[in-house]
Enzyme design. Structure first.
Site, PDB file in Angstrom:
ATOM      1  N   TYR A 163       0.831  -1.200   0.000  1.00  0.00           N
ATOM      2  CA  TYR A 163       0.000   0.000   0.000  1.00  0.00           C
ATOM      3  C   TYR A 163       0.869   1.255   0.000  1.00  0.00           C
ATOM      4  O   TYR A 163       1.694   1.437   0.902  1.00  0.00           O
ATOM      5  CB  TYR A 163      -0.909  -0.045   1.226  1.00  0.00           C
ATOM      6  CG  TYR A 163      -1.600   1.236   1.603  1.00  0.00           C
ATOM      7  CD1 TYR A 163      -2.387   1.937   0.680  1.00  0.00           C
ATOM      8  CD2 TYR A 163      -1.497   1.742   2.896  1.00  0.00           C
ATOM      9  CE1 TYR A 163      -3.031   3.109   1.044  1.00  0.00           C
ATOM     10  CE2 TYR A 163      -2.149   2.907   3.272  1.00  0.00           C
ATOM     11  CZ  TYR A 163      -2.906   3.593   2.340  1.00  0.00           C
ATOM     12  OH  TYR A 163      -3.546   4.755   2.707  1.00  0.00           O
ATOM     13  N   ASP A 248      -1.641  -6.384   9.511  1.00  0.00           N
ATOM     14  CA  ASP A 248      -2.719  -5.421   9.251  1.00  0.00           C
ATOM     15  C   ASP A 248      -3.850  -6.191   8.565  1.00  0.00           C
ATOM     16  O   ASP A 248      -3.760  -6.524   7.382  1.00  0.00           O
ATOM     17  CB  ASP A 248      -2.205  -4.301   8.354  1.00  0.00           C
ATOM     18  CG  ASP A 248      -3.236  -3.199   8.131  1.00  0.00           C
ATOM     19  OD1 ASP A 248      -4.440  -3.481   8.265  1.00  0.00           O
ATOM     20  OD2 ASP A 248      -2.845  -2.063   7.822  1.00  0.00           O
TER      21      ASP A 248
END
Length: 488
Positions: A163, A248
């Site tokens: 990301y 995450d």
């Protein structure tokens, strides 16, 4: 000319003097705002698509937002007016919620969050509400963990592609460093032991102390969940190196394949590592931004078995609290087990249908994707559309798609992919009609290119024949950039 140079010189001096008065955080470029990932957003904001007001505007396909199930949440709100109007048994509790709240968070909300996280994981594992730290979204949660675990200059290893916002979230204010774990399309971008070891050695060559590994599971931007083999590998690696693992799991409720989501907490349980020193070095980040489509509510969480981490992170959370009104509303929603069960099931169905629509539309244009089973996006292979096998050619293609086709997608280079020609394309933040229009625009563009003209005449036949080639399943998966199945 002399006057112009005089004023330019003085303006430069004034700017330089002002920069000396500001912090390095303000004057540095560490935020990463000049990444093509963010620049695409800026271009979209200048000319956003609207079906009525601006039908020729830019379509936003660079935003991982889940807008597919708002009707379910709005229906629940209509049936539960007390929660939305801040009432308890018909009596207003506005004053109670408006006054000061302990930054530890409301016990009833933390309990509801823990149970929702358990439900997503099939109730195979449990989460202790006392070990949950609330944060203003996963951005705040990840940064808080960096502050807790790393000194400025310490490094975390991240598998690529990752990301683009992590360059901001993990590094900008903390001073931590990121060292990439280079993953390849040859095995569907899976994490390997050799890639982990190479990243670890590279960090030491750079003089960096490795404090841990951070993974996104399911992956953003790949749209694939980590296999049990990969998770076992990660836990074994951090055990041998005596470092931390941050998982995450913000997309854990977006799984839409046949496989169950496997959390790192599942692996700790299977390995009988619960309540051990290893378990204290494994931390989970979660948020309601993706699974419930509520990024504006800013609800994130850290889960850790380390009491010192929980204590320190709780103190830090005072800089990014979740409002008491939000906690009250969502504790009521998440405590409705009938609703959460129906929501997760329907969300999975809608995501699967929408992803299939995107993949099918891309295939009609002769474009394939990494086979995915989660997330709000696809990892799209446009290598055949590059003029040359370079990142310069990738950015040239990206600019054409942004400025000419008017689609904002994210180039793989912004995600630190090591291979030019991959793009992240989001599908859940728009209507079906808008998605169809975006695919129509992209197909028209591909057919206008030299490569596109060659493949568009028989794209369906080509794809069909490739699938029928008499090669082994393993070769088929690698050639189509698929992931090796979970070894269970």
């Amino acid at each position: 000319l002399f006057v112009s140079l005089f004023f330019d010189h003085n303006l430069f001096d004034l700017k330089s003097e002002k920069m000396k008065q500001l912090s390095t955080k303000v004057t540095s470029n560490g935020h990463g705002q000049d990444s093509s990932y963010f620049l695409g957003w800026e271009e979209y904001e200048k000319n956003p698509y609207d079906e009525i007001k601006n039908p020729n505007g830019m379509i936003q396909m660079g935003l991982a937002e889940n807008q597919l199930c708002f009707d379910l949440i709005e229906s629940w709100l209509a049936k539960n007016p007390d929660a939305a109007s801040l009432k308890r048994k018909g009596q207003s509790i506005f004053k109670e919620l408006a006054l000061f709240q302990d930054y530890h968070g409301m016990p009833e909300f933390k309990k509801a969050m823990a149970e929702f996280m358990e439900e997503i994981r099939g109730n195979r594992v449990t989460f202790d509400p006392k070990k949950i730290v609330l944060a203003a979204g996963s951005t705040s949660a990840n940064e808080t963990l960096m502050f807790c675990l790393a000194e400025p200059g310490d490094a975390f290893l991240l598998p690529t592609p990752y990301y683009p916002g992590f360059d901001r979230d993990l590094k900008w204010r903390t001073g931590a460093e990121i060292v990439p774990i280079h993953c390849s399309s040859s095995n569907g971008f899976q994490i390997t032991e050799s890639a982990l070891q190479q990243a670890y050695q590279q960090a030491h060559k750079l003089g960096l102390k490795v404090k841990g590994v951070l993974v996104t599971n399911p992956s953003n931007p790949l749209g694939t969940a980590l296999t049990r083999r990969e998770l076992n590998l990660l836990v074994d690696f951090i055990t041998s190196k005596n470092i931390h693992l941050i998982s995450d799991e913000i997309y854990s409720g977006t799984m839409f394949g046949f496989e169950q989501f496997i959390s790192v907490m599942d692996v700790l349980k299977d390995k009988k590592l619960e309540n051990t020193e290893v378990s204290k070095r494994v931390h989970v980040v979660y948020s309601l931004s993706k699974d419930l489509g509520l990024p504006g509510f800013r609800v994130g969480a850290i889960y850790s078995n380390d009491d010192m981490i929980v204590s320190a992170a709780t103190k830090m959370s005072s800089f990014g609290l979740v409002s008491s009104q939000t906690q009250y509303l969502l504790s009521a929603l998440l405590s409705d087990k009938k609703f959460t069960s129906q929501y997760l099931e329907e969300n999975q169905k809608r995501l699967k249908s929408r992803q299939k629509r995107l993949v099918s539309g891309l295939e009609s244009a002769g474009i394939t994707c990494l086979r995915s089973n989660a997330g709000l996006f696809c990892w799209v292979d446009m290598r055949h559309l590059l003029d040359t096998n370079t990142f310069e050619a990738e950015l040239d293609l990206w600019k054409k798609i942004v400025y000419n086709v008017k689609l904002n997608i994210s180039p793989g280079s912004s995600c630190h992919c090591t291979e030019p020609g991959w793009f992240r394309v989001c599908f859940a933040n728009m209507s079906e009609d808008t998605l169809d229009l975006a695919l129509k625009r992209l197909k028209t563009f591909v057919e206008s290119t030299d490569c596109g003209r060659m493949i568009s005449r028989s794209s369906h036949e080509r794809l069909k024949s490739l699938r029928k080639k008499t090669v082994s399943n393993w070769v088929f998966r690698v050639s189509w950039s698929d992931r090796v199945p979970d070894e269970r």
